[in-house]
Enzyme design. Structure first.
Site, PDB file in Angstrom:
ATOM      1  N   LYS A   1      -2.692  38.033 -20.209  1.00 54.33           N
ATOM      2  CA  LYS A   1      -3.388  39.083 -20.949  1.00 54.33           C
ATOM      3  C   LYS A   1      -2.736  40.416 -20.554  1.00 54.33           C
ATOM      4  O   LYS A   1      -2.384  40.613 -19.386  1.00 54.33           O
ATOM      5  CB  LYS A   1      -4.856  39.055 -20.539  1.00 54.33           C
ATOM      6  CG  LYS A   1      -5.755  40.029 -21.271  1.00 54.33           C
ATOM      7  CD  LYS A   1      -7.204  39.808 -20.812  1.00 54.33           C
ATOM      8  CE  LYS A   1      -8.209  40.665 -21.548  1.00 54.33           C
ATOM      9  NZ  LYS A   1      -9.599  40.384 -21.138  1.00 54.33           N
TER      10      LYS A   1
ATOM     11  N   SER B   1     -12.712  39.473 -25.027  1.00 54.17           N
ATOM     12  CA  SER B   1     -11.547  40.290 -25.251  1.00 54.17           C
ATOM     13  C   SER B   1     -10.217  39.584 -25.028  1.00 54.17           C
ATOM     14  O   SER B   1      -9.182  40.053 -25.496  1.00 54.17           O
ATOM     15  CB  SER B   1     -11.614  41.522 -24.352  1.00 54.17           C
ATOM     16  OG  SER B   1     -11.586  41.147 -22.981  1.00 54.17           O
TER      17      SER B   1
ATOM     18  N   SER C   1     -15.341  37.349 -21.560  1.00 57.53           N
ATOM     19  CA  SER C   1     -14.046  37.493 -22.228  1.00 57.53           C
ATOM     20  C   SER C   1     -13.025  36.391 -22.008  1.00 57.53           C
ATOM     21  O   SER C   1     -11.991  36.389 -22.671  1.00 57.53           O
ATOM     22  CB  SER C   1     -13.412  38.824 -21.860  1.00 57.53           C
ATOM     23  OG  SER C   1     -13.977  39.834 -22.639  1.00 57.53           O
TER      24      SER C   1
HETATM   25  N1  GLN Z   1     -17.713  41.395 -25.003  1.00 57.93           N
HETATM   26  C1  GLN Z   1     -18.105  42.009 -23.759  1.00 57.93           C
HETATM   27  C2  GLN Z   1     -17.856  43.497 -23.816  1.00 57.93           C
HETATM   28  O1  GLN Z   1     -17.502  43.940 -24.831  1.00 57.93           O
HETATM   29  C3  GLN Z   1     -17.388  41.366 -22.622  1.00 57.93           C
HETATM   30  C4  GLN Z   1     -16.018  41.837 -22.435  1.00 57.93           C
HETATM   31  C5  GLN Z   1     -15.319  41.243 -21.286  1.00 57.93           C
HETATM   32  O2  GLN Z   1     -15.761  40.240 -20.718  1.00 57.93           O
HETATM   33  N2  GLN Z   1     -14.228  41.893 -20.873  1.00 57.93           N
HETATM   34  O3  GLN Z   1     -18.007  44.197 -22.875  1.00 57.93           O
END
Ligand code: GLN
Length: 491
Positions: free
Chosen positions: A79, A154, A178
């Site tokens: 990532k 994400s 994420s």
């Molecule tokens: N979807 C969640 C957020 O927007 C989790 C994101 C993540 O785990 N980095 O914060």
């Protein structure tokens, strides 16, 4: 069968016995990226030359039988949140668009030391804020199962790259789901380790008390292999846990007879997709048939999890993102006036709208007068959520739930509605707040051919048991053998 479809443990054998070379394998993946990434858009940066150089080095190690690990010569992706020396690390943000770190994140260091080949950096929601990759400042990654749908987020670039066989495995990060949610949306395996199990050094910070890195792979064995390499204490991360790292593959040999599987009633809610619920219930039945003992448990503070998360995570984000001021690194927009003007212009142009929303929310909840009402309260409720799990784990050894209440949604469907987007994290967030490990594995496909994910949560540092349950399920099913049709499938 084409080598790009084969699991890491098989490829590792083939590399050791000299049946294939790492250069051949790396070239095969680079070709695959050329063939399909124009449709998927999983990668921000493909490191073609570096990857081939790493592959040559790996081949030399393999020839000399010198310090060979299960990842020596294996092509993986990262990532774009992990610092990579001499290679751009953008976090999918304009503010870091041209940022080239002077050092490697510990996770990257460990992969390189193990002899892994890094193919490139994958797309994500900007600063890991989002659930669909639509918040990337550059482009949206598409779901390989249905190019009209999101891959989740994400770590959506990582999950779709693994799903489309554009790498064997990828390293994602999980602050509120994420790793697990995109794994669920793409029909692959995503593991969020215990908070502190994997070093955060060199991982761009979003919410430091929640962030954790982990593997996204095509099967459970590969997840265990990758975790064994990246986990471990790191003096450079004060929150990393100083506990020995087991060989996680050793847990896969045990069956689950007598293991207590907790089903939390708060996770089977109104409004959940019917097919998702059906598949998850079927999975629970299968675990029972495999010797598991199903028990009902309760996590009574679940209903506060989203509110708590969006207070804690935004507060930490507002503080962490204060460093992007155009002075030390990253984008600088001069502006027309003084230093303050430069800060303003830089941050205005550098950050996307979701990131700005989070910074504003976080700044608000931390400000004098609101701190006690919001941030402190949220921290207190967070403790209650952690205690819910401690209580539940007295009665069971793992907790099984859906990963996401719905299958992957359509591109554009939720961008205008941040609240609905936030709600997609309802099943994954508590795990981060409690700091416990969780895995998502494929457990079915809807009538429309969209993957459904099963989440298995465990006690702190008990990744071994969740891998063992996941493996038992995987052995009894065929979901992990399905591949999206991108013109070429395993023969
Ligand atoms: N979807 C969640 C957020 O927007 C989790 C994101 C993540 O785990 N980095 O914060």
């Amino acid at each position: 069968m084409d080598i790009i479809f084969r699991p890491i443990h098989e490829l590792s054998e083939a590399l050791r016995s000299g049946d294939i070379s790492s250069v051949e394998l790396t070239e095969a993946f680079l070709r695959r990226i050329k063939d399909v990434d124009g449709r998927i858009h999983a990668y921000i940066t493909v490191m073609e030359d570096d990857a081939l150089r790493m592959a040559e080095k790996a081949d030399e190690r393999l020839r000399k039988k010198d310090a060979i690990s299960p990842l020596t010569g294996i092509p993986v992706s990262l990532k774009d949140i992990f610092c990579t020396v001499n290679t751009k690390t953008t976090c999918a943000s304009r503010i870091l668009e041209d940022f080239v770190p002077p050092y490697d994140a510990t996770v990257v260091r460990r992969l390189k030391d193990a002899g892994a080949v890094i193919l490139g950096k994958t797309n994500m929601d900007e600063f890991a804020m989002g659930s669909s990759t639509e918040n990337s400042a550059f482009f949206t990654t598409l779901n390989p199962w249905d190019l009209g749908r999101v891959p989740g987020g994400s770590s959506g670039g990582s999950a779709s790259a693994v799903c489309a066989c554009e790498c064997t495995a990828s390293i994602g990060t999980d602050t509120g789901g994420s790793i697990r949610q995109p794994a669920s949306f793409c029909g692959v395996v995503g593991l969020k380790p215990t908070y502190g199990r994997v070093s955060r050094y060199g991982m761009v910070a979003f919410a430091s008390s929640l962030d954790q890195a982990g593997p996204i792979t095509r099967n459970v064995t590969d997840s265990a292999i990758v975790l064994s390499v990246i986990a471990g204490h790191d003096p450079k991360d004060a929150t990393s846990i100083d506990a020995p790292v087991p060989d996680y593959t050793s847990f896969l040999k045990k069956d689950i007879k007598g293991l207590r599987i907790g089903i939390p009633m708060e996770y089977f809610i109104e409004g959940m997709d019917r097919e998702v619920e059906e598949y998850v219930r079927k999975a629970v039945d299968l675990l029972k048939e495999s010797g598991g003992e199903v028990v009902d448990v309760s996590l009574p503070h679940t209903e506060y999890a989203i509110s708590v998360y969006y207070l804690v995570a935004t507060a930490e984000a507002s503080s962490n993102l204060a460093r992007y001021d155009g002075v030390k690194y990253g984008l600088r927009v001069k502006g027309r006036g003084d230093l303050i003007d430069m800060y303003k212009e830089t941050r205005d142009r550098g950050f996307g709208s979701e990131v700005k929303r989070r910074i504003m929310l976080g700044t608000y909840s931390l400000s004098a007068g609101y701190y006690d009402a919001y941030y402190r309260k949220a921290s207190q409720v967070r403790t209650l959520i952690r205690r819910d799990f401690e209580e539940a784990f007295r009665r069971c050894d793992v907790i099984v739930t859906p990963t996401s209440p719905t299958p992957p949604f359509r591109v554009g469907e939720r961008v205008e509605d941040p609240l609905t987007m936030y709600l997609s994290d309802v099943f994954t967030i508590s795990c981060n707040l409690a700091g416990i490990p969780g895995i998502s594995i494929p457990c079915g496909f809807t009538r429309d051919g969209l993957p459904v994910g099963l989440q298995i949560l465990g006690r702190p540092l008990d990744e071994g048991t969740i891998l063992r349950v996941a493996y038992t399920y995987e052995q009894a099913t065929e979901w992990h053998r399905r591949y999206p049709d991108l013109g070429e499938r395993p023969s």
